[in-house]
Design a protein around this motif. Structure first.
Motif, PDB file in Angstrom:
ATOM      1  N   ASN A 116      -2.175   1.094  -2.211  1.00 21.48           N
ATOM      2  CA  ASN A 116      -0.969   1.472  -2.938  1.00 21.48           C
ATOM      3  C   ASN A 116      -1.317   2.083  -4.290  1.00 21.48           C
ATOM      4  O   ASN A 116      -2.449   2.007  -4.751  1.00 21.48           O
ATOM      5  N   VAL A 138       0.378   3.417   3.049  1.00 19.92           N
ATOM      6  CA  VAL A 138       0.517   2.555   4.219  1.00 19.92           C
ATOM      7  C   VAL A 138       1.756   1.660   4.116  1.00 19.92           C
ATOM      8  O   VAL A 138       2.018   1.073   3.073  1.00 19.92           O
ATOM      9  N   TYR A 139       2.502   1.639   5.210  1.00 20.70           N
ATOM     10  CA  TYR A 139       3.629   0.707   5.349  1.00 20.70           C
ATOM     11  C   TYR A 139       3.182  -0.335   6.360  1.00 20.70           C
ATOM     12  O   TYR A 139       3.022  -0.034   7.554  1.00 20.70           O
ATOM     13  N   LEU A 140       2.916  -1.546   5.897  1.00 23.39           N
ATOM     14  CA  LEU A 140       2.290  -2.548   6.767  1.00 23.39           C
ATOM     15  C   LEU A 140       2.442  -3.926   6.110  1.00 23.39           C
ATOM     16  O   LEU A 140       1.543  -4.365   5.407  1.00 23.39           O
ATOM     17  N   PRO A 141       3.560  -4.587   6.295  1.00 18.44           N
ATOM     18  CA  PRO A 141       3.700  -5.912   5.677  1.00 18.44           C
ATOM     19  C   PRO A 141       2.807  -6.922   6.392  1.00 18.44           C
ATOM     20  O   PRO A 141       3.038  -7.255   7.555  1.00 18.44           O
ATOM     21  N   LYS A 199       6.516   5.947  -1.716  1.00 19.23           N
ATOM     22  CA  LYS A 199       6.155   4.529  -1.513  1.00 19.23           C
ATOM     23  C   LYS A 199       6.235   3.747  -2.824  1.00 19.23           C
ATOM     24  O   LYS A 199       6.569   2.555  -2.838  1.00 19.23           O
ATOM     25  N   VAL A 202       9.136   1.638  -3.758  1.00 17.24           N
ATOM     26  CA  VAL A 202       9.114   0.257  -3.268  1.00 17.24           C
ATOM     27  C   VAL A 202       8.142  -0.594  -4.103  1.00 17.24           C
ATOM     28  O   VAL A 202       8.492  -1.671  -4.582  1.00 17.24           O
ATOM     29  N   ASN A 203       6.923  -0.090  -4.277  1.00 17.58           N
ATOM     30  CA  ASN A 203       5.879  -0.944  -4.861  1.00 17.58           C
ATOM     31  C   ASN A 203       6.030  -1.160  -6.373  1.00 17.58           C
ATOM     32  O   ASN A 203       5.811  -2.278  -6.852  1.00 17.58           O
ATOM     33  N   ASN A 207       7.088  -4.981  -6.141  1.00 12.88           N
ATOM     34  CA  ASN A 207       5.857  -5.783  -6.299  1.00 12.88           C
ATOM     35  C   ASN A 207       5.853  -6.586  -7.592  1.00 12.88           C
ATOM     36  O   ASN A 207       5.690  -7.815  -7.561  1.00 12.88           O
ATOM     37  N   VAL A 271      10.397  -9.911   2.587  1.00 13.86           N
ATOM     38  CA  VAL A 271       9.006  -9.453   2.533  1.00 13.86           C
ATOM     39  C   VAL A 271       8.343 -10.045   1.284  1.00 13.86           C
ATOM     40  O   VAL A 271       8.944 -10.101   0.209  1.00 13.86           O
ATOM     41  N   GLU A 272       7.101 -10.483   1.479  1.00 12.47           N
ATOM     42  CA  GLU A 272       6.312 -11.018   0.369  1.00 12.47           C
ATOM     43  C   GLU A 272       5.349  -9.902  -0.056  1.00 12.47           C
ATOM     44  O   GLU A 272       4.296  -9.731   0.556  1.00 12.47           O
ATOM     45  N   PRO A 273       5.708  -9.109  -1.071  1.00 13.41           N
ATOM     46  CA  PRO A 273       4.833  -7.981  -1.418  1.00 13.41           C
ATOM     47  C   PRO A 273       3.438  -8.459  -1.808  1.00 13.41           C
ATOM     48  O   PRO A 273       3.258  -9.605  -2.231  1.00 13.41           O
ATOM     49  N   SER A 274       2.473  -7.555  -1.673  1.00 10.69           N
ATOM     50  CA  SER A 274       1.074  -7.954  -1.873  1.00 10.69           C
ATOM     51  C   SER A 274       0.838  -8.531  -3.273  1.00 10.69           C
ATOM     52  O   SER A 274      -0.016  -9.400  -3.446  1.00 10.69           O
TER      53      SER A 274
HETATM   54  C1  LIG Z   1       6.128  -3.882   0.148  1.00 11.46           C
HETATM   55  C2  LIG Z   1       5.023  -3.636   1.135  1.00 11.46           C
HETATM   56  C3  LIG Z   1       4.792  -4.814   2.037  1.00 11.46           C
HETATM   57  C4  LIG Z   1       5.450  -2.495   2.063  1.00 11.46           C
HETATM   58  O1  LIG Z   1       4.588  -2.246   3.105  1.00 11.46           O
HETATM   59  C5  LIG Z   1       3.801  -3.264   0.361  1.00 11.46           C
HETATM   60  O2  LIG Z   1       3.467  -2.123   0.248  1.00 11.46           O
HETATM   61  C6  LIG Z   1       3.031  -4.273  -0.403  1.00 11.46           C
HETATM   62  O3  LIG Z   1       3.134  -5.454  -0.113  1.00 11.46           O
HETATM   63  O4  LIG Z   1       2.293  -3.902  -1.327  1.00 11.46           O
END
Ligand SMILES: CC(C)(CO)C(=O)C(=O)O
Ligand SMILES: NC(=O)C1=CN([C@@H]2O[C@H](COP(=O)(O)OP(=O)(O)OC[C@H]3O[C@@H](n4cnc5c(N)ncnc54)[C@H](OP(=O)(O)O)[C@@H]3O)[C@@H](O)[C@H]2O)C=CC1
Length: 322
Positions: A116, A138-141, A199, A202-203, A207, A271-274
């Motif tokens: 990211n 990458v989109y991958l939870p 992306k 979102v992040n 995050n 979702v639990e972001p990284s």
């Molecule tokens: C929000 C999410 C899961 C999206 O794939 C992501 O990119 C992350 O956890 O950093």
């Protein structure tokens, strides 16, 4: 395909995301993984992958090494240089290029960044001026908890392109086809930076918010009447910075990305972001790659991002405590 004619791939960063792509790439290439804290577990037992997409209880035992020097002298396809070094560690500035250097063959090895953030590629281009750099979103939870146990949710999508976008696309296209042949969802992008900004909506919002509040995204939305508007306002600040750099995102893009989280509320599928995973594990977060670089780029173009700048200062403080 004979073993020797397969692409030779080294994965640096065998964590949550890395484990999934290592598994996929192992179907179509010769793979080796650099492991750190999970080395003993993976060496002895391999990974167990539980994925909504690829299947449950998949046992996968890759060839593992402790570092790139060991990888360079590994017995897997001896004498053949790595065709791809895939970086799936956290994007922490000024750390990885010197660590992967022993595995990089000038004029040959392509470096694939599956990470990211924004503005993360140039240090690789500076360190390896004759090597192709492939940037990807990458989109991958996915989580790894405990070591070796990988839990993957409902989406897997990789968007790849050359860095810079004007560079020859050949290697990015070859790697895209490799992931597709392995059963992954990969798409070549002529302008992968636009995808990075998309992306980041979102992040750079979710995050740090989830890391600071220790909420999943939908727990945060339910936490107060103002929370969802707060996330949207931050996404709109990111839209303005992206536009100042020629990535013409719009309010619709922010609404779409926020809508993806809203749509999961009825299913209680937070979702639990990284970055929240990092806080929970006491690991350093990608504050600079995901938030700091956006704030600095905003300053560079005179774009006002007061909410994001506040998140940055708070996330730096949280990171200092880890
Ligand atoms: C929000 C999410 C899961 C999206 O794939 C992501 O990119 C992350 O956890 O950093
Ligand atoms: N997880 C997710 O849901 C998503 C993550 N991303 C992005 O993907 C990237 C990877 O994230 P993620 O997989 O979650 O991260 P993880 O923390 O799960 O994995 C990173 C891995 O890199 C390893 N590593 C770090 N430094 C070294 C080193 N010096 N030598 C060897 N190994 C090292 C870590 O080892 P150790 O265990 O020792 O720290 C760990 O195994 C990040 O940029 C993230 O933002 C993108 C989409 C979704």
């Amino acid at each position: 395909m004979s073993e020797h004619s397969k692409p030779k791939v080294l994965l640096f960063g065998a964590g949550s995301v890395g484990a999934i792509y290592l598994y996929l790439l192992s179907k179509v290439s010769s793979v080796t993984a650099v492991c750190r804290s999970n080395y003993d577990t993976i060496k002895q037992d391999g990974f167990i992958i539980n994925s909504h997409i690829f299947g449950q209880n998949i046992h996968f035992k890759p060839n593992v090494v402790r570092d790139c020097t060991e990888a360079a002298s590994s017995t897997a396809l001896p004498g053949k240089p790595f065709d791809f070094v895939v970086v799936c560690s956290k994007a922490i500035p000024a750390t990885v290029p010197k660590l992967i250097a022993p595995a990089i063959t000038p004029d040959h090895t392509a470096i694939v960044l599956i990470q990211n953030g924004i503005g993360i590629e140039q240090e690789y281009a500076d360190a390896f001026p004759t090597n192709p750099i492939i940037s990807s979103v990458v989109y991958l939870p996915v989580t790894q908890r405990p070591a070796g146990i990988i839990t993957h949710g409902e989406i897997e999508r990789l968007e790849l392109g050359a860095y810079p976008s004007t560079a020859l696309p050949t290697h990015a296209k070859v790697f895209t086809e490799l992931v597709k042949a392995a059963g992954g969802t990969a798409e070549f992008q002529g302008n992968v930076q636009l995808k990075r900004w998309t992306k980041l909506l979102v992040n750079a919002s979710w995050n740090p918010i989830c890391a600071l509040t220790r909420c999943t995204d939908i727990e945060f939305m339910s936490s107060s009447l103002s929370s969802t508007d707060f996330v949207f306002a931050i996404m709109m600040e990111i839209v303005e910075v992206a536009r100042a750099y020629g990535a013409m995102l719009s309010r619709d893009d922010a609404e779409f990305q926020l809508g993806r989280a809203k749509a999961r509320i009825p299913k209680s599928a937070g979702v639990e972001p990284s970055m929240l995973q990092d806080v929970r594990a006491g690991r350093k977060m990608e504050v600079e790659a995901i938030v700091g670089n956006v704030v600095r780029m905003a300053e560079g173009k005179g774009v006002k991002v007061p909410k994001l700048a506040a998140l940055y200062v708070l996330a730096k403080g949280l990171d200092a405590s880890l």
